[in-house]
Write a protein that holds these residues in place. Structure first.
Motif, PDB file in Angstrom:
ATOM      1  N   TYR A  62       0.757  -1.052  -0.096  1.00 23.76           N
ATOM      2  CA  TYR A  62       0.161  -0.089  -0.087  1.00 23.76           C
ATOM      3  C   TYR A  62       0.997   1.294  -0.221  1.00 23.76           C
ATOM      4  CZ  TYR A  62      -3.431  -3.451   1.163  1.00 23.76           C
ATOM      5  OH  TYR A  62      -4.292  -4.564   1.261  1.00 23.76           O
ATOM      6  N   TYR A  63       1.933   1.323   0.680  1.00 27.08           N
ATOM      7  CA  TYR A  63       2.948   2.326   0.598  1.00 27.08           C
ATOM      8  C   TYR A  63       3.402   2.556  -0.827  1.00 27.08           C
ATOM      9  CZ  TYR A  63       2.904   2.354   6.009  1.00 27.08           C
ATOM     10  OH  TYR A  63       2.682   2.392   7.168  1.00 27.08           O
ATOM     11  N   PHE A  64       3.895   1.414  -1.378  1.00 29.29           N
ATOM     12  CA  PHE A  64       4.176   1.486  -2.959  1.00 29.29           C
ATOM     13  C   PHE A  64       3.286   2.085  -3.820  1.00 29.29           C
ATOM     14  CE2 PHE A  64       7.872  -1.692  -1.774  1.00 29.29           C
ATOM     15  CZ  PHE A  64       8.979  -0.534  -2.101  1.00 29.29           C
ATOM     16  N   ILE A  65       2.151   1.683  -3.612  1.00 30.02           N
ATOM     17  CA  ILE A  65       0.762   2.128  -4.139  1.00 30.02           C
ATOM     18  C   ILE A  65       0.799   3.706  -3.977  1.00 30.02           C
ATOM     19  CG2 ILE A  65      -1.658   2.163  -4.600  1.00 30.02           C
ATOM     20  CD1 ILE A  65      -1.271  -0.969  -4.137  1.00 30.02           C
ATOM     21  N   ALA A  66       0.826   3.968  -2.948  1.00 30.31           N
ATOM     22  CA  ALA A  66       0.624   5.356  -2.511  1.00 30.31           C
ATOM     23  C   ALA A  66       1.903   6.341  -3.264  1.00 30.31           C
ATOM     24  CB  ALA A  66       0.510   5.759  -1.013  1.00 30.31           C
ATOM     25  N   VAL A  67       2.877   5.788  -2.926  1.00 29.95           N
ATOM     26  CA  VAL A  67       4.170   6.694  -3.478  1.00 29.95           C
ATOM     27  C   VAL A  67       4.112   6.748  -5.063  1.00 29.95           C
ATOM     28  CG1 VAL A  67       6.707   6.718  -3.711  1.00 29.95           C
ATOM     29  CG2 VAL A  67       5.556   6.387  -1.368  1.00 29.95           C
ATOM     30  N   GLY A  68       3.707   5.517  -5.684  1.00 26.07           N
ATOM     31  CA  GLY A  68       3.625   5.395  -7.039  1.00 26.07           C
ATOM     32  C   GLY A  68       2.373   6.347  -7.626  1.00 26.07           C
ATOM     33  N   LEU A  69       1.305   6.663  -6.859  1.00 19.59           N
ATOM     34  CA  LEU A  69       0.722   7.407  -7.165  1.00 19.59           C
ATOM     35  C   LEU A  69       0.871   8.999  -7.006  1.00 19.59           C
ATOM     36  CD1 LEU A  69      -2.468   7.815  -8.296  1.00 19.59           C
ATOM     37  CD2 LEU A  69      -3.471   7.462  -5.828  1.00 19.59           C
ATOM     38  N   PHE A  70       1.497   9.207  -6.059  1.00 20.17           N
ATOM     39  CA  PHE A  70       1.969  10.417  -5.654  1.00 20.17           C
ATOM     40  C   PHE A  70       3.096  11.088  -6.793  1.00 20.17           C
ATOM     41  CE2 PHE A  70       5.702  13.194  -3.986  1.00 20.17           C
ATOM     42  CZ  PHE A  70       5.254  14.294  -3.389  1.00 20.17           C
ATOM     43  N   ILE A  71       3.855  10.001  -7.350  1.00 21.17           N
ATOM     44  CA  ILE A  71       4.913  10.327  -8.282  1.00 21.17           C
ATOM     45  C   ILE A  71       4.183  10.336  -9.553  1.00 21.17           C
ATOM     46  CG2 ILE A  71       6.848   9.432  -9.721  1.00 21.17           C
ATOM     47  CD1 ILE A  71       7.759   8.487  -7.026  1.00 21.17           C
ATOM     48  N   SER A  72       3.207   9.803  -9.880  1.00 21.01           N
ATOM     49  CA  SER A  72       2.543   9.992 -11.089  1.00 21.01           C
ATOM     50  C   SER A  72       1.689  11.126 -11.111  1.00 21.01           C
ATOM     51  CB  SER A  72       1.232   8.871 -11.359  1.00 21.01           C
ATOM     52  OG  SER A  72       2.067   7.686 -11.272  1.00 21.01           O
ATOM     53  N   LEU A  73       0.963  11.518 -10.028  1.00 15.26           N
ATOM     54  CA  LEU A  73       0.154  12.911  -9.955  1.00 15.26           C
ATOM     55  C   LEU A  73       1.261  13.985  -9.961  1.00 15.26           C
ATOM     56  CD1 LEU A  73      -2.269  11.990  -7.011  1.00 15.26           C
ATOM     57  CD2 LEU A  73      -2.926  12.556  -9.524  1.00 15.26           C
ATOM     58  N   LYS A  74       2.421  14.056  -9.421  1.00 15.77           N
ATOM     59  CA  LYS A  74       3.234  15.168  -9.444  1.00 15.77           C
ATOM     60  C   LYS A  74       3.787  15.261 -10.943  1.00 15.77           C
ATOM     61  CE  LYS A  74       5.250  17.413  -6.695  1.00 15.77           C
ATOM     62  NZ  LYS A  74       5.098  18.710  -6.570  1.00 15.77           N
ATOM     63  N   PHE A  75       4.031  14.181 -11.717  1.00 12.99           N
ATOM     64  CA  PHE A  75       4.376  14.261 -12.907  1.00 12.99           C
ATOM     65  C   PHE A  75       3.254  14.857 -13.697  1.00 12.99           C
ATOM     66  CE2 PHE A  75       4.522  12.393 -17.250  1.00 12.99           C
ATOM     67  CZ  PHE A  75       5.583  12.822 -17.832  1.00 12.99           C
ATOM     68  N   GLY A  76       2.054  14.304 -13.769  1.00 12.83           N
ATOM     69  CA  GLY A  76       0.832  15.003 -14.274  1.00 12.83           C
ATOM     70  C   GLY A  76       0.850  16.529 -14.095  1.00 12.83           C
ATOM     71  N   PHE A  77       1.110  16.832 -12.878  1.00 12.21           N
ATOM     72  CA  PHE A  77       0.876  18.329 -12.699  1.00 12.21           C
ATOM     73  C   PHE A  77       1.982  19.189 -13.509  1.00 12.21           C
ATOM     74  CE2 PHE A  77       2.068  22.186  -9.961  1.00 12.21           C
ATOM     75  CZ  PHE A  77       0.880  22.534  -9.816  1.00 12.21           C
ATOM     76  N   THR A  78       3.192  18.708 -13.840  1.00  5.61           N
ATOM     77  CA  THR A  78       4.010  19.399 -14.596  1.00  5.61           C
ATOM     78  C   THR A  78       3.386  19.593 -16.026  1.00  5.61           C
ATOM     79  OG1 THR A  78       5.296  17.531 -15.507  1.00  5.61           O
ATOM     80  CG2 THR A  78       5.898  18.498 -13.550  1.00  5.61           C
ATOM     81  N   LEU A  79       2.378  18.802 -16.371  1.00  2.24           N
ATOM     82  CA  LEU A  79       1.625  18.792 -17.694  1.00  2.24           C
ATOM     83  C   LEU A  79       0.596  19.540 -17.648  1.00  2.24           C
ATOM     84  CD1 LEU A  79       2.463  15.221 -18.831  1.00  2.24           C
ATOM     85  CD2 LEU A  79       3.909  17.166 -19.451  1.00  2.24           C
ATOM     86  N   ALA A  80      -0.034  19.845 -16.583  1.00  6.60           N
ATOM     87  CA  ALA A  80      -1.367  20.227 -16.274  1.00  6.60           C
ATOM     88  C   ALA A  80      -1.406  21.760 -16.472  1.00  6.60           C
ATOM     89  CB  ALA A  80      -1.838  19.961 -15.083  1.00  6.60           C
ATOM     90  N   ASP A  81      -2.703  22.408 -16.990  1.00  8.75           N
ATOM     91  CA  ASP A  81      -3.058  23.724 -17.017  1.00  8.75           C
ATOM     92  C   ASP A  81      -4.150  23.978 -16.445  1.00  8.75           C
ATOM     93  OD1 ASP A  81      -5.283  22.750 -18.347  1.00  8.75           O
ATOM     94  OD2 ASP A  81      -4.615  23.658 -20.616  1.00  8.75           O
ATOM     95  N   ASN A  82      -4.711  25.277 -16.142  1.00  8.65           N
ATOM     96  CA  ASN A  82      -5.806  25.358 -15.297  1.00  8.65           C
ATOM     97  C   ASN A  82      -7.061  24.691 -15.458  1.00  8.65           C
ATOM     98  OD1 ASN A  82      -4.549  27.771 -14.124  1.00  8.65           O
ATOM     99  ND2 ASN A  82      -4.885  28.779 -16.022  1.00  8.65           N
ATOM    100  N   ASN A  83      -7.341  24.280 -16.656  1.00  9.71           N
ATOM    101  CA  ASN A  83      -8.578  23.442 -17.037  1.00  9.71           C
ATOM    102  C   ASN A  83      -8.434  21.940 -16.394  1.00  9.71           C
ATOM    103  OD1 ASN A  83      -9.968  25.137 -18.655  1.00  9.71           O
ATOM    104  ND2 ASN A  83      -8.703  24.523 -20.543  1.00  9.71           N
ATOM    105  N   ASP A  84      -7.186  21.524 -16.533  1.00 14.20           N
ATOM    106  CA  ASP A  84      -6.899  20.189 -15.689  1.00 14.20           C
ATOM    107  C   ASP A  84      -7.067  20.507 -14.265  1.00 14.20           C
ATOM    108  OD1 ASP A  84      -6.161  18.919 -18.143  1.00 14.20           O
ATOM    109  OD2 ASP A  84      -4.257  19.586 -18.031  1.00 14.20           O
ATOM    110  N   LEU A  85      -6.942  21.422 -13.700  1.00 13.51           N
ATOM    111  CA  LEU A  85      -7.026  21.621 -12.115  1.00 13.51           C
ATOM    112  C   LEU A  85      -8.325  22.255 -11.627  1.00 13.51           C
ATOM    113  CD1 LEU A  85      -3.411  22.766 -11.783  1.00 13.51           C
ATOM    114  CD2 LEU A  85      -4.356  20.603 -11.257  1.00 13.51           C
ATOM    115  N   ILE A  86      -9.406  22.141 -12.678  1.00 19.09           N
ATOM    116  CA  ILE A  86     -10.747  22.855 -12.387  1.00 19.09           C
ATOM    117  C   ILE A  86     -11.249  22.320 -10.925  1.00 19.09           C
ATOM    118  CG2 ILE A  86     -12.200  21.437 -13.753  1.00 19.09           C
ATOM    119  CD1 ILE A  86     -12.032  25.507 -13.759  1.00 19.09           C
ATOM    120  N   PHE A  87     -10.927  20.904 -10.781  1.00 25.73           N
ATOM    121  CA  PHE A  87     -11.573  20.307  -9.651  1.00 25.73           C
ATOM    122  C   PHE A  87     -10.891  20.953  -8.398  1.00 25.73           C
ATOM    123  CE2 PHE A  87      -7.485  18.218 -10.124  1.00 25.73           C
ATOM    124  CZ  PHE A  87      -7.094  17.549  -8.927  1.00 25.73           C
TER     125      PHE A  87
END
Length: 179
Positions: free
Chosen positions: A11-36
């Motif tokens: 579960y720790y590996f899943i959480a850290v993997g998700l964290f890294i994926s989300l952080k990478f996604g944030f670098t590609l995100a714009d305002n529309n992607d972060l509307i939530f």
């Protein structure tokens, strides 16, 4: 407790993997992607200040009355993913049932999201109030005031969330032993 930690490693590996994926996604995100994150924060800031905004996809939510823009940099994304890791770590530390462990990650994402909207709104509102009070004192240093408020607010809420959640989980665990 040692056995419990070893069973949580997946579960720790899943959480850290998700964290890294989300952080990478944030670098590609714009305002529309972060509307939530941006839209609920903007709505609450509008309620607190009585200001109305217009959404400009390239710029973010513009409050003409306040002369501020709530955009990607104000989304609270980093706070959200850090809170997610915090919630996941704390919860896994105190749960024993497999179903509880499985539900930890989605519940941590949702709980961190709700906390992020609250903290982000508080941070932006505090920044508006403080900057209005200090604009004549710190003429060309408002960006420093803005950053300082963000750091203090986010760190304070992260620490407070950690302490409160840990106390809640310890209390719940102790009560479960006596039941």
């Amino acid at each position: 407790m040692t056995v419990l930690r070893n069973t949580n490693i997946t579960y720790y590996f899943i959480a850290v993997g998700l964290f890294i994926s989300l952080k990478f996604g944030f670098t590609l995100a714009d305002n529309n992607d972060l509307i939530f994150l941006l839209k609920p924060t903007d709505k609450l800031v509008g309620l607190l200040t009585g200001s109305h905004s217009i959404y400009l996809p390239v710029s973010g939510y513009y409050h003409e009355h306040l002369d501020i823009i709530i955009d990607k940099s104000c989304s609270g994304f980093n706070f959200w993913v850090l809170s997610f890791l915090l919630f996941t770590y704390l919860t896994l530390k105190y749960v024993e049932r497999t179903l509880s462990r499985i539900l930890t990650i989605p519940i941590a994402l949702i709980g961190a999201y709700l906390l992020t909207i609250f903290v982000n709104t508080s941070r932006i509102f505090a920044s508006i109030v403080v900057q209005n009070q200090t604009k004549n004192i710190f003429l060309n240093q408002q960006h420093i005031v803005h950053e300082a408020i963000g750091i203090i607010t986010n760190l304070s809420f992260l620490i407070l969330a950690y302490v409160l959640i840990e106390k809640l989980l310890i209390h719940k665990r102790q009560n479960a032993k006596f039941a």
